[in-house]
Motif scaffolding. Structure first.
Motif, PDB file in Angstrom:
ATOM      1  N   ARG A 119      -7.317   0.039  -2.446  1.00 13.13           N
ATOM      2  CA  ARG A 119      -5.908  -0.003  -2.069  1.00 13.13           C
ATOM      3  C   ARG A 119      -5.112   0.693  -3.163  1.00 13.13           C
ATOM      4  NH1 ARG A 119      -3.180  -5.189   0.246  1.00 13.13           N
ATOM      5  NH2 ARG A 119      -1.944  -4.010   1.688  1.00 13.13           N
ATOM      6  N   LEU A 120      -4.262   1.638  -2.768  1.00  9.99           N
ATOM      7  CA  LEU A 120      -3.407   2.339  -3.714  1.00  9.99           C
ATOM      8  C   LEU A 120      -2.070   1.611  -3.804  1.00  9.99           C
ATOM      9  CD1 LEU A 120      -4.034   6.087  -2.817  1.00  9.99           C
ATOM     10  CD2 LEU A 120      -4.917   4.825  -4.776  1.00  9.99           C
ATOM     11  N   THR A 121      -1.631   1.350  -5.032  1.00 18.70           N
ATOM     12  CA  THR A 121      -0.343   0.703  -5.273  1.00 18.70           C
ATOM     13  C   THR A 121       0.428   1.538  -6.272  1.00 18.70           C
ATOM     14  OG1 THR A 121      -1.255  -0.652  -7.047  1.00 18.70           O
ATOM     15  CG2 THR A 121      -1.291  -1.596  -4.838  1.00 18.70           C
ATOM     16  N   GLY A 122       1.569   1.041  -6.683  1.00 16.08           N
ATOM     17  CA  GLY A 122       2.379   1.751  -7.669  1.00 16.08           C
ATOM     18  C   GLY A 122       3.379   2.679  -7.014  1.00 16.08           C
ATOM     19  N   ARG A 123       3.721   3.753  -7.726  1.00 16.02           N
ATOM     20  CA  ARG A 123       4.702   4.718  -7.219  1.00 16.02           C
ATOM     21  C   ARG A 123       3.981   5.946  -6.681  1.00 16.02           C
ATOM     22  NH1 ARG A 123       6.540   3.919 -12.394  1.00 16.02           N
ATOM     23  NH2 ARG A 123       6.271   6.118 -12.795  1.00 16.02           N
ATOM     24  N   ARG A 124       4.689   6.699  -5.851  1.00 15.46           N
ATOM     25  CA  ARG A 124       4.081   7.909  -5.271  1.00 15.46           C
ATOM     26  C   ARG A 124       3.722   8.923  -6.335  1.00 15.46           C
ATOM     27  NH1 ARG A 124       8.034   9.920  -0.736  1.00 15.46           N
ATOM     28  NH2 ARG A 124       9.438   9.756  -2.482  1.00 15.46           N
ATOM     29  N   ARG A 161       0.842  -1.185   0.000  1.00 14.84           N
ATOM     30  CA  ARG A 161       0.000   0.000   0.000  1.00 14.84           C
ATOM     31  C   ARG A 161       0.889   1.252   0.000  1.00 14.84           C
ATOM     32  NH1 ARG A 161      -4.012  -0.654   4.357  1.00 14.84           N
ATOM     33  NH2 ARG A 161      -5.491  -1.020   2.727  1.00 14.84           N
ATOM     34  N   LEU A 162       0.480   2.235  -0.759  1.00 14.63           N
ATOM     35  CA  LEU A 162       1.215   3.505  -0.792  1.00 14.63           C
ATOM     36  C   LEU A 162       0.969   4.282   0.494  1.00 14.63           C
ATOM     37  CD1 LEU A 162       0.801   4.981  -4.371  1.00 14.63           C
ATOM     38  CD2 LEU A 162       2.839   4.075  -3.331  1.00 14.63           C
ATOM     39  N   ASP A 163       2.044   4.727   1.119  1.00 17.26           N
ATOM     40  CA  ASP A 163       1.904   5.550   2.320  1.00 17.26           C
ATOM     41  C   ASP A 163       1.439   6.952   1.973  1.00 17.26           C
ATOM     42  OD1 ASP A 163       2.697   3.497   3.964  1.00 17.26           O
ATOM     43  OD2 ASP A 163       4.797   4.075   3.890  1.00 17.26           O
ATOM     44  N   ASN A 164       1.985   7.485   0.873  1.00 19.68           N
ATOM     45  CA  ASN A 164       1.578   8.826   0.467  1.00 19.68           C
ATOM     46  C   ASN A 164       1.699   8.970  -1.042  1.00 19.68           C
ATOM     47  OD1 ASN A 164       4.409   9.525   0.016  1.00 19.68           O
ATOM     48  ND2 ASN A 164       4.554   9.526   2.244  1.00 19.68           N
ATOM     49  N   THR A 186       3.570  18.276  -2.815  1.00 15.85           N
ATOM     50  CA  THR A 186       2.965  18.071  -1.501  1.00 15.85           C
ATOM     51  C   THR A 186       2.619  16.600  -1.359  1.00 15.85           C
ATOM     52  OG1 THR A 186       2.021  20.283  -1.644  1.00 15.85           O
ATOM     53  CG2 THR A 186       1.075  18.803  -0.012  1.00 15.85           C
ATOM     54  N   ARG A 187       2.751  16.100  -0.140  1.00 17.23           N
ATOM     55  CA  ARG A 187       2.427  14.692   0.115  1.00 17.23           C
ATOM     56  C   ARG A 187       0.998  14.576   0.642  1.00 17.23           C
ATOM     57  NH1 ARG A 187       7.755  11.758   2.478  1.00 17.23           N
ATOM     58  NH2 ARG A 187       9.164  12.609   0.929  1.00 17.23           N
ATOM     59  N   LEU A 188       0.244  13.708  -0.025  1.00 14.93           N
ATOM     60  CA  LEU A 188      -1.122  13.411   0.392  1.00 14.93           C
ATOM     61  C   LEU A 188      -1.119  12.019   1.003  1.00 14.93           C
ATOM     62  CD1 LEU A 188      -4.212  13.971   0.354  1.00 14.93           C
ATOM     63  CD2 LEU A 188      -4.231  12.992  -1.938  1.00 14.93           C
ATOM     64  N   ASN A 189      -1.674  11.894   2.186  1.00 14.94           N
ATOM     65  CA  ASN A 189      -1.720  10.600   2.860  1.00 14.94           C
ATOM     66  C   ASN A 189      -2.504   9.606   2.002  1.00 14.94           C
ATOM     67  OD1 ASN A 189      -2.784   8.454   4.602  1.00 14.94           O
ATOM     68  ND2 ASN A 189      -1.800   9.610   6.249  1.00 14.94           N
ATOM     69  N   GLY A 190      -1.848   8.489   1.660  1.00  9.80           N
ATOM     70  CA  GLY A 190      -2.472   7.496   0.788  1.00  9.80           C
ATOM     71  C   GLY A 190      -3.697   6.861   1.410  1.00  9.80           C
ATOM     72  N   ARG A 191      -3.644   6.606   2.723  1.00  7.51           N
ATOM     73  CA  ARG A 191      -4.788   5.979   3.402  1.00  7.51           C
ATOM     74  C   ARG A 191      -6.000   6.913   3.382  1.00  7.51           C
ATOM     75  NH1 ARG A 191      -7.691   2.393   3.399  1.00  7.51           N
ATOM     76  NH2 ARG A 191      -8.774   1.704   5.233  1.00  7.51           N
ATOM     77  N   THR A 192      -5.754   8.209   3.498  1.00 12.73           N
ATOM     78  CA  THR A 192      -6.852   9.177   3.448  1.00 12.73           C
ATOM     79  C   THR A 192      -7.519   9.156   2.078  1.00 12.73           C
ATOM     80  OG1 THR A 192      -5.692  10.570   5.034  1.00 12.73           O
ATOM     81  CG2 THR A 192      -7.443  11.602   3.752  1.00 12.73           C
TER      82      THR A 192
END
Length: 197
Positions: free
Chosen positions: A134-139, A93-96, A107-113
């Motif tokens: 679920r977000l995957t891949g690169r930021r 899962r992507l953290d951000n 800017t970093r956006l929280n991936g879980r949000t």
């Protein structure tokens, strides 16, 4: 981190197999005699008639009490490491997510949000009982994996169209992404028949 570990492990494995294969080829083609060079005394492949592991090598420690427990322990450790490596390959899962704030600083956006927002908007669609994202891949280039649990009366085609055209489009636009590819899995909710007295 995982990509670096993969590259290092594959490089070491490749070098080991290349060295072993080259050594066997030297012995099989008898290149030591043809090119007149010597190999170290411990090297097992001296000519075309040599085998990788001779009878003496196979039976040398068979009667020793420590041999089989050591072999089994080494194989168990190897199996554990290979299983860890296999499980580590799963997409995490992507953290951000990096969002372009149009001032030159990402800017970093929280991936879980972002996942939660997509889930809530998907569950608001008509006929959707539950959603999981679920977000995957690169930021910088995320992808979404969406699972929808549909009510029996839901129209799968219409729900999928609204999910991609509205829900995922809103998420893509709000995060300032050029694209947000998604894999969507639809499943029908099964309800138990109610017993009446």
């Amino acid at each position: 981190m995982l990509r670096t570990v993969n590259r290092v492990l594959l490089a070491l494995l490749g070098l080991g197999l290349f060295a072993l294969g080259g050594g066997v080829l030297l012995g099989a083609l008898d290149l030591q005699r043809h090119w007149d060079f010597g190999m170290p005394g411990w090297w097992p492949f001296r000519g075309p008639d040599d085998v990788v592991l001779g009878a003496w090598g196979r039976t040398r420690w068979r009667d020793e009490g420590w041999w089989w427990p050591t072999v089994i322990a080494a194989l168990a450790v190897l199996l554990a490491l290979l299983l860890w490596w296999l499980l580590a390959q799963r997409r995490h899962r992507l953290d951000n997510v990096l969002v372009d704030s149009e001032d030159g600083v990402p800017t970093r956006l929280n991936g879980r949000t972002l996942e939660k927002v997509i889930e809530e908007e998907a569950e608001a669609l008509e006929g959707v009982s539950r959603a999981h994202v679920r977000l995957t891949g690169r930021r910088t280039a995320p992808a979404a994996r969406v699972r929808l649990l549909l009510e029996p009366h839901a129209d799968p085609t219409g729900t999928l169209g609204r999910l991609t055209g509205e829900t995922l489009a809103h998420a893509r636009d709000s995060a300032g992404l050029d694209r947000l590819p998604a894999k969507v899995r639809l499943r029908e909710a099964r309800h138990r028949a109610a017993r009446t007295a």
